[in-house]
Design an enzyme around this catalytic site. Structure first.
Site, PDB file in Angstrom:
ATOM      1  CB  CYS A  45     -13.500 -11.191 -38.129  1.00  0.00           C
ATOM      2  SG  CYS A  45     -14.831 -12.652 -37.979  1.00  0.00           S
TER       3      CYS A  45
HETATM    4  C1  BEZ Z   1     -13.711 -15.227 -35.339  1.00  0.00           C
HETATM    5  O1  BEZ Z   1     -13.652 -14.695 -36.291  1.00  0.00           O
HETATM    6  O2  BEZ Z   1     -12.310 -15.991 -34.828  1.00  0.00           O
HETATM    7  C2  BEZ Z   1     -14.116 -16.777 -35.358  1.00  0.00           C
HETATM    8  C3  BEZ Z   1     -15.717 -16.090 -35.587  1.00  0.00           C
HETATM    9  C4  BEZ Z   1     -16.559 -16.997 -35.399  1.00  0.00           C
HETATM   10  C5  BEZ Z   1     -16.479 -18.248 -35.040  1.00  0.00           C
HETATM   11  C6  BEZ Z   1     -15.436 -18.774 -35.140  1.00  0.00           C
HETATM   12  C7  BEZ Z   1     -14.527 -17.665 -34.936  1.00  0.00           C
END
Ligand code: BEZ
Length: 210
Positions: A45
Site C-alpha cells: 500500500c
Molecule cells: C501490503 O499492503 O503490503 C499488504 C497488505 C495486506 C496484506 C499483504 C500485504
C-alpha cells in the site's frame, strides 16, 4: 448485489485527510477514481499511494479526481503519510478516506470476507462525469496494482465515450482503434473520412480520432 458497470456510484459523506468530502459534490463534473487498500503501514500500500501521488499530474491532465480509502482512522493515515513521503519520495496530494466504521467500504463491496473480514481488498472504481461506474477492478492484498494500466484504461474510456470506436488488445494512447460494429460503412465514411482498413466486415481498423 455487487456494484456493476453502468450503476450509479453510491454517494456518501466521509472524513478524509483533506477534510469532509461529499462524494458526488466533490466529483463535480470530473471523472473519478475511488480505490481501496487493505491497511495503513503496510508495504505494498505504501508503494501504491506513493505512485498515485507521483502520477497526480497525469490524472489531472485527464480531468480525473483520485480518492483512496482504508478502514484505518484518519489519525493513522496522517502518521503514515510521513512514511509515504519519506520512502516513496512523493507526499500524499489527494484525499484518503478514513473508514473505521466501514461505511464506504461496505457501500462499495470492498470487503470480501473470504479474503479478509477486516481489511478491504484492492478495489478500483472508475466513475464517469455522469456518476456512473465505468470500470471495476479487484486485486488481492498481496498484489500491487499497475497504475499505468489504470491510466491506460481511463484513456480508452474517455476516447470511447467521445467516438464510436473501441480499443483493441494492448491498445495505448495514439494506437489504432476499431470502428464499433453498430456503425454502418456508410456512417463510418462520414465519421472517418481518412478511411479505414477492413480485415473482416466486423473488424475495421482506423487511426485514433483526435
Ligand atoms: C501490503 O499492503 O503490503 C499488504 C497488505 C495486506 C496484506 C499483504 C500485504
Amino acid at each position: 448485489m455487487a456494484l456493476q458497470l453502468g450503476d450509479e456510484a453510491p454517494d456518501f459523506t466521509a472524513e478524509t485527510t483533506e477534510g469532509s468530502v461529499h462524494f458526488h459534490t466533490w466529483l463535480g463534473t470530473s471523472w473519478g477514481v475511488l480505490f481501496s487498500h487493505p491497511r495503513d503501514f503496510t508495504p505494498v500500500c505504501t508503494t501504491e499511494l506513493g505512485r498515485v501521488a507521483a502520477l497526480k499530474p497525469e490524472f489531472d491532465k485527464r480531468n480525473v479526481k483520485v480518492i483512496g480509502l482504508s478502514v484505518d482512522p484518519l489519525g493513522s493515515h496522517k502518521e503514515w503519510a510521513n512514511d509515504i513521503k519519506e520512502t516513496q519520495g512523493h507526499a500524499l496530494n489527494f484525499p484518503l478516506i478514513g473508514d473505521p466504521d466501514k461505511k464506504v467500504a461496505n457501500l462499495y463491496g470492498m470487503i470480501h470476507p473470504n479474503a479478509s473480514d477486516t481489511a478491504t481488498v484492492r478495489s478500483v472504481f472508475v466513475i464517469g462525469p455522469d456518476k456512473k461506474i465505468k470500470l471495476t477492478l479487484t486485486y488481492p492484498a498481496s498484489t500491487g496494482r499497475n497504475l499505468d494500466e489504470i491510466l491506460r484504461v481511463i484513456d480508452s474510456l474517455q476516447l470511447t465515450a467521445k467516438h464510436k470506436v473501441a480499443t483493441p488488445v494492448d491498445w495505448k494512447q495514439g494506437g489504432d482503434v476499431i470502428i464499433v460494429p453498430s456503425v454502418s460503412d456508410g456512417d463510418a465514411k462520414q465519421m472517418f473520412p481518412q478511411g479505414w482498413k477492413t480485415l473482416r466486415p466486423y473488424l475495421r481498423v482506423v487511426s485514433q480520432p483526435k
